[in-house]
Scaffold this motif. Sequence first.
Motif, short mmCIF file in Angstrom:
data_model
loop_
_atom_site.label_atom_id
_atom_site.label_comp_id
_atom_site.label_asym_id
_atom_site.label_seq_id
_atom_site.Cartn_x
_atom_site.Cartn_y
_atom_site.Cartn_z
N GLU A 285 0.87 -1.11 -0.05
CA GLU A 285 0.09 0.05 0.18
C GLU A 285 0.82 1.33 0.09
O GLU A 285 0.51 2.35 -0.59
CB GLU A 285 -1.17 -0.20 1.13
CG GLU A 285 -0.57 0.12 2.47
CD GLU A 285 0.19 -1.28 3.16
OE1 GLU A 285 0.24 -2.07 2.43
OE2 GLU A 285 0.36 -1.24 4.29
N ILE A 286 2.05 1.03 0.50
CA ILE A 286 2.78 2.22 0.43
C ILE A 286 3.85 2.25 -0.97
O ILE A 286 3.92 3.12 -1.60
CB ILE A 286 4.17 2.15 1.52
CG1 ILE A 286 3.35 2.58 2.81
CG2 ILE A 286 5.12 3.26 1.35
CD1 ILE A 286 4.26 2.13 4.19
N TYR A 287 4.20 1.19 -1.32
CA TYR A 287 5.20 1.14 -2.37
C TYR A 287 4.24 1.48 -3.67
O TYR A 287 5.15 1.88 -4.64
CB TYR A 287 5.75 -0.45 -2.54
CG TYR A 287 6.48 -0.72 -3.69
CD1 TYR A 287 8.01 -0.82 -3.45
CD2 TYR A 287 6.10 -1.39 -4.72
CE1 TYR A 287 8.78 -1.10 -4.36
CE2 TYR A 287 7.17 -1.59 -5.94
CZ TYR A 287 8.18 -1.53 -5.81
OH TYR A 287 9.07 -1.96 -6.70
N HIS A 288 3.08 1.02 -3.75
CA HIS A 288 2.35 0.76 -5.11
C HIS A 288 1.30 2.15 -5.01
O HIS A 288 0.97 2.50 -6.14
CB HIS A 288 1.59 -0.31 -5.38
CG HIS A 288 2.39 -1.39 -6.00
ND1 HIS A 288 2.98 -1.39 -7.28
CD2 HIS A 288 2.65 -2.62 -5.36
CE1 HIS A 288 3.53 -2.50 -7.32
NE2 HIS A 288 3.58 -3.24 -6.26
N CYS A 289 1.27 2.69 -3.92
CA CYS A 289 0.07 3.57 -3.59
C CYS A 289 0.19 4.94 -3.33
O CYS A 289 -0.34 6.04 -3.52
CB CYS A 289 -1.23 2.90 -2.86
SG CYS A 289 -1.74 1.58 -3.27
#
Length: 364
Positions: free
Chosen positions: A93-97
């Motif tokens: 959720e951090i990496y992609h969003c």
Amino acid sequence: MTTLTQTKERFSASAGSAVASLRDGRGAFDILPTPNLEWSPEVEAATAHLYERVAKVIPPVEWPFHAPYIKAINDLKRVRDAVILAHNYQTPEIYHCVADYVGDSLQLAKLAAASPAKVIVQGGVHFMAETSKILSPEKTVLIPDLEAGCSLAASITGADIRALRREYPGVPIVAYVNTSAEVKAEVDICCTSSNALKIVESLGSDRVIMTPDRYLAENVAAQTKVKIIAWRGACEVHERFTAEELESYRADHPGVKIIAHPECPREVVEASDFAGSTAAMIDYVRTKKPARVLLVTECSMADNVAAETTGTEFIRPCNFCPHMKRITLPKILDSLVHMREEVKVDPLLAARARVSVQRMIDAG
Ligand code: 13P
Ligand code: SF4
């Protein structure tokens, strides 16, 4: 198109309270009100395209917990003129969003220097934020949790490097970037897992001291004629993998390609099909498209790669890094709202550390 001022006004208005000011000696930072974090049709619509990126690894039932933070963070980044740099071990959720840039340690160091943004929020551990500050002293560098450390960085100090110099006069000292600014300031050059062999061989010496990762040092020593003198630090995540464990995965999952990080013990790397930095491991999956793969590294990385990959089955042992996992969406939002925790490096120390980091970048 929404301007920065309009976005900022929307934030102030939505919370219905005045914006406070925090003076830190360099000027004023606004402490913005915490945005509304309720799940709503507006939030769902604003984040639907981001959910598509992570749908394979985040169940729909969890999305209403992440999405309000994701929307708030992405709005607030524009207000703050901030970018989020996320290491490959950050959660999906951090990496992609919310991340603007993702990568391995070397890529993040270069991106920190190249980004025009005034504020960097480091989705990663403290040494990474320090490296960003060393390379971009004019920028405000924030880390969402100051306690996000690293067993390698904690294993060596500047005084240890000075003692090594006395013990091995004239022998060049290389520090993995997983070290404090104080250590970087004392060594001759830095390296990362993606360039360690090249850096060691670039020094033109028949002996080189590698700090602080004993396993990276052993894995480099196996590929060069240079005699490596190794410090005895280790990554608490990678040192837990064993060759026996990999052999049992091979027996249980015929045809699996096993790719390992060079912070793993030598026998683990030898039992693997490929070893490389986190970026090199991702590249392996993208280009070779194995039918089955096992990434011998921190477990969020397999989630991040699986989210964007079709046709590959991921076998997932899970060793997670407790330091990387201190970085969460609520803490990133808190960083942007309060402009904390700011990572500062003494300018004279930073200037010396920058020489070692810059030498590494130039050598690459
Ligand atoms: P790289 O991303 O440079 O391969 O480093 C891995 C790591 O353990 C960072 O903490
Ligand atoms: Fe440090 Fe290992 Fe965690 Fe990377 S994975 S931050 S090297 S403890």
